[in-house]
Write an enzyme that holds these catalytic residues in place. Structure first.
Site, PDB file in Angstrom:
ATOM      1  CD1 TRP A 320      36.044  -1.280  40.229  1.00 22.31           C
ATOM      2  CD2 TRP A 320      35.114  -1.865  41.905  1.00 22.31           C
ATOM      3  NE1 TRP A 320      36.772  -0.819  41.266  1.00 22.31           N
ATOM      4  CE2 TRP A 320      36.209  -1.210  42.615  1.00 22.31           C
ATOM      5  CE3 TRP A 320      34.125  -2.736  43.023  1.00 22.31           C
ATOM      6  CZ2 TRP A 320      36.420  -0.862  43.811  1.00 22.31           C
ATOM      7  CZ3 TRP A 320      34.537  -2.498  44.567  1.00 22.31           C
ATOM      8  CH2 TRP A 320      35.529  -1.575  44.838  1.00 22.31           C
ATOM      9  CG  HIS A 321      32.181  -5.441  43.647  1.00 21.54           C
ATOM     10  ND1 HIS A 321      31.438  -4.451  43.271  1.00 21.54           N
ATOM     11  CD2 HIS A 321      32.155  -5.267  45.093  1.00 21.54           C
ATOM     12  CE1 HIS A 321      31.055  -3.696  44.265  1.00 21.54           C
ATOM     13  NE2 HIS A 321      31.437  -4.052  45.287  1.00 21.54           N
ATOM     14  N   GLY A 322      34.722  -8.284  40.858  1.00 20.34           N
ATOM     15  CA  GLY A 322      35.528  -9.633  40.754  1.00 20.34           C
ATOM     16  C   GLY A 322      35.115 -10.211  39.231  1.00 20.34           C
TER      17      GLY A 322
END
Length: 464
Positions: A320-322
């Site tokens: 989700w973060h990258g």
């Protein structure tokens, strides 16, 4: 446009507040929707259409889920449609190039990369819109009748770009009826100013030390001590950067009549990695627990399924973060610590003094920040290798940096604890009433002076 910019502080925000409060109560959602759209269009005008499409699709699906709730199969299908649409939008813009590169290498074929700029805040507002149809299906909140009110929920500028992630059920009632009081305005303004000071005066200042550590690595002069000093700097930067932004968002929300949930609870005081993740980015942790971990079965069904569910959730959390392998590795790293604490270390940690547990937690977390901060895996591993003895232990430059940042680091350590809160709460009411506006004005003055004088004003979570 970031909250910690002169344009926002002295143009957008004053005009927005004026327009909002001179607007009749019944039309304030519409006004908030308009100014929020303008806020988003400031940086990403071409992506307004995606947001409008997302609003319309989820708005319609909320009605369909409620209409066919008696037929659980149909209701589930409409929820699935909404979730799939949101994930496809997120996947296309955020992960297409990552998947294209890796699948091309794995399968020996050529999948073209799109090189499409990432829409700001897409990870946040897609999760919020997904929560809507799920909350309606679970009967945690009724379907929103007003398209304007629903659009306001999705686009609300205080938390549009970087959260906290607001579940629909949290603000469902306030979208229809909310109170605006001088007390809420004052408390919201105070919270905003605290967040602004954390972001500008603390995060920006220590962030420059992290930049120097990366520059030292590039120059081949990074030492063991310098590497750990850099990790310390990044850990403080991301905490005061992100928690400061969350404070600003919560404060602005309160000014506009919304009670957003807290997003941070002094995470660096945690005595375990598990506790850290109950205190850090709580809106994301809560979202994954409620909408993914529990539906997967949570810790029910035996150890094997519980391990599977933890790995899935933390793989998704990292991803989700990258769209980069370092984030995947970061998610799995913390999954490993959580599994160790739950199944191996649980009894042992109970016997360890609280101070040592906090040191152990900080060590695990700050090593994790090394994985998080450097997207290039080769560079990331090289940096961590130096931290663990793969270089010169100390240099004169480290001593200079430590002396230069010693006072700031001491302030950051104290500000990461509840000391300031306890001192403030111990003040007589009259003293606090007099001190609050003085401190607010002083904070705004110092932040303005910093922003005028410095060009270094990043916001780490904008890339997510």
């Amino acid at each position: 446009m970031v909250f910690s910019s002169l344009t926002f502080l002295f143009a957008y925000l004053p005009i927005t507040l004026l327009l909002y409060f001179i607007t009749p109560l019944k039309a304030r959602n519409l006004m908030l929707l308009i100014v929020s759209m303008l806020f988003y269009a400031w940086g990403e005008p071409i992506y307004i259409g995606i947001m409008v499409l997302s609003i319309l699709i989820d708005y319609v699906h909320g009605f369909l889920v409620e209409k066919y709730r008696a037929d659980d199969r149909k209701a589930r299908w409409f929820v699935a449609q909404s979730v799939i649409f949101n994930l496809l939008v997120l996947g296309f813009f955020k992960y297409w190039d990552f998947l294209a590169v890796n699948l091309s290498q794995l399968l020996g074929i050529s999948i073209p990369q799109m090189h499409i700029p990432l829409p700001l805040g897409i990870s946040f507002f897609t999760f919020q819109t997904m929560s809507y149809t799920i909350d309606v299906y679970r009967q945690d909140a009724p379907a929103q009748r007003s398209l304007i009110a629903f659009g306001t929920f999705v686009t609300m500028f205080p938390q549009l770009i970087a959260g906290p992630i607001v579940k629909y059920k949290t603000v469902a009632e306030e979208l229809n009826v909310r109170k605006h009081t001088m007390e809420n305005f004052a408390l919201g303004a105070r919270r905003f100013t605290v967040g602004l000071a954390k972001k500008v005066l603390l995060a920006n200042s220590i962030g420059q030390l992290w930049e120097q550590s990366l520059a030292s690595q590039d120059a081949g002069t990074l030492t063991v001590a310098g590497g750990w000093l850099g990790l310390l700097a990044f850990g403080f930067q991301i905490y005061f950067d992100f928690s400061g932004y969350s404070d600003m968002a919560i404060g602005l929300g309160r000014i506009f009549g919304f009670q957003f949930n807290e997003n941070f609870d002094y995470p660096y005081l945690s005595a375990s990695v598990s506790e850290f993740w109950r205190r850090w980015h709580m809106s994301l942790t809560s979202w994954f627990r409620e909408y993914l971990y529990i539906p997967l079965g949570g810790n029910r069904g035996g150890t094997a399924k519980s391990l599977r569910n933890l790995l899935i959730v933390w793989l998704c959390t990292g991803f989700w973060h990258g769209a980069s392998w370092n984030f995947v590795l970061w998610g799995l790293y913390f999954a490993g610590w959580l599994i160790l604490e739950k199944y191996v270390l649980c009894d042992f940690l109970e016997t360890v003094p609280n101070g040592l547990r906090r040191i152990y937690t900080l060590f695990a977390v700050f090593v994790g920040w090394g994985l998080f901060a450097i997207e290039d895996l080769e560079q990331c591993m090289a940096y961590l290798a130096i931290c663990f003895g793969g270089g010169t232990v100390w240099s004169d430059a480290d001593g200079y940096l430590f002396r230069s940042y010693a006072i700031l680091l001491a302030v950051l350590v104290i500000a990461s604890t509840t000391v300031g809160k306890r001192v403030w709460e111990s003040l007589p009411v009259r003293v606090a009433e007099i001190a609050a506006p003085i401190l607010m004005l002083a904070g705004l003055f110092l932040c303005t002076a910093y922003l005028v004088d410095s060009s270094y004003n990043p916001f780490l979570y904008f890339r997510f």
